[in-house]
Scaffold this active site. Sequence first.
Site, short mmCIF file in Angstrom:
data_model
loop_
_atom_site.label_atom_id
_atom_site.label_comp_id
_atom_site.label_asym_id
_atom_site.label_seq_id
_atom_site.Cartn_x
_atom_site.Cartn_y
_atom_site.Cartn_z
N ILE A 61 0.88 -1.16 0.00
CA ILE A 61 0.00 0.00 0.00
C ILE A 61 0.91 1.21 0.00
CG2 ILE A 61 -0.21 -0.16 2.52
CD1 ILE A 61 -2.92 1.20 2.32
N SER A 62 0.71 2.11 -0.95
CA SER A 62 1.64 3.22 -1.15
C SER A 62 1.68 4.18 0.03
CB SER A 62 1.26 4.01 -2.42
OG SER A 62 1.41 3.22 -3.57
N GLN A 63 2.80 4.85 0.15
CA GLN A 63 2.99 5.92 1.14
C GLN A 63 1.86 6.94 1.01
OE1 GLN A 63 6.36 8.24 0.06
NE2 GLN A 63 6.47 9.37 1.98
#
Length: 212
Positions: A61-63
């Site tokens: 899950i992206s920053q």
Amino acid sequence: MIDYQAARLSMVDYQIARRGITELAVLEAMAAVPREEFVPKALRDRAYDDTALPIDNDQTISQPYIVALMTWAAELKGGHKVLEIGTGSGYAAAVMAKLAGHVITIERIASLAETARMRLQRLGYANIDVMSGDGSAGCEAEAPFDAILSAAGTRTVPPAWKEQLAIGGRLIMPLGPFGDQQLVKIVRTGKTDYTQKTLVAVRFVPLVGGTR
């Protein structure tokens, strides 16, 4: 017990607004989506860390900042139709759905797509359709799109993505070889005309599909 709402508001302030993303609609969308619902239970205490986090199937899950940056760059408004390549946990789609009218998100890993679909339905995101398949081909049946956002990088821009943009549409994607990617914004300005702008250096997983 962690106060997730307080953690979310702190994330929006320190990680996003203070880095220059000040558009109110984007900040409100980031503040509204419960990121803790999109990470594995064992990592919920880190849901609002300033970093990407692992999810199932060796994906991430992206920053939060990158999700906000891509959403801001896409210039989403009510009524817009959006295509996302790489559903992952469904978090970015949930953020986009707070701003756009309809989000179609494609995930190549069937189990991730099903988990994201169930999660988004449980959380009440009625304007998101999750599909399982090869995102490199886009979604011709639903084109044109006001925005296309990719969570996977390629060395070249997949032709289908450019062709499926509406005139004035924005394509936000990591471009370049793995380890040397740049997040770019491509705008379709005419039938065969496009502009391209580099936003920031990033590190995304490579696109798996017909186009690399």
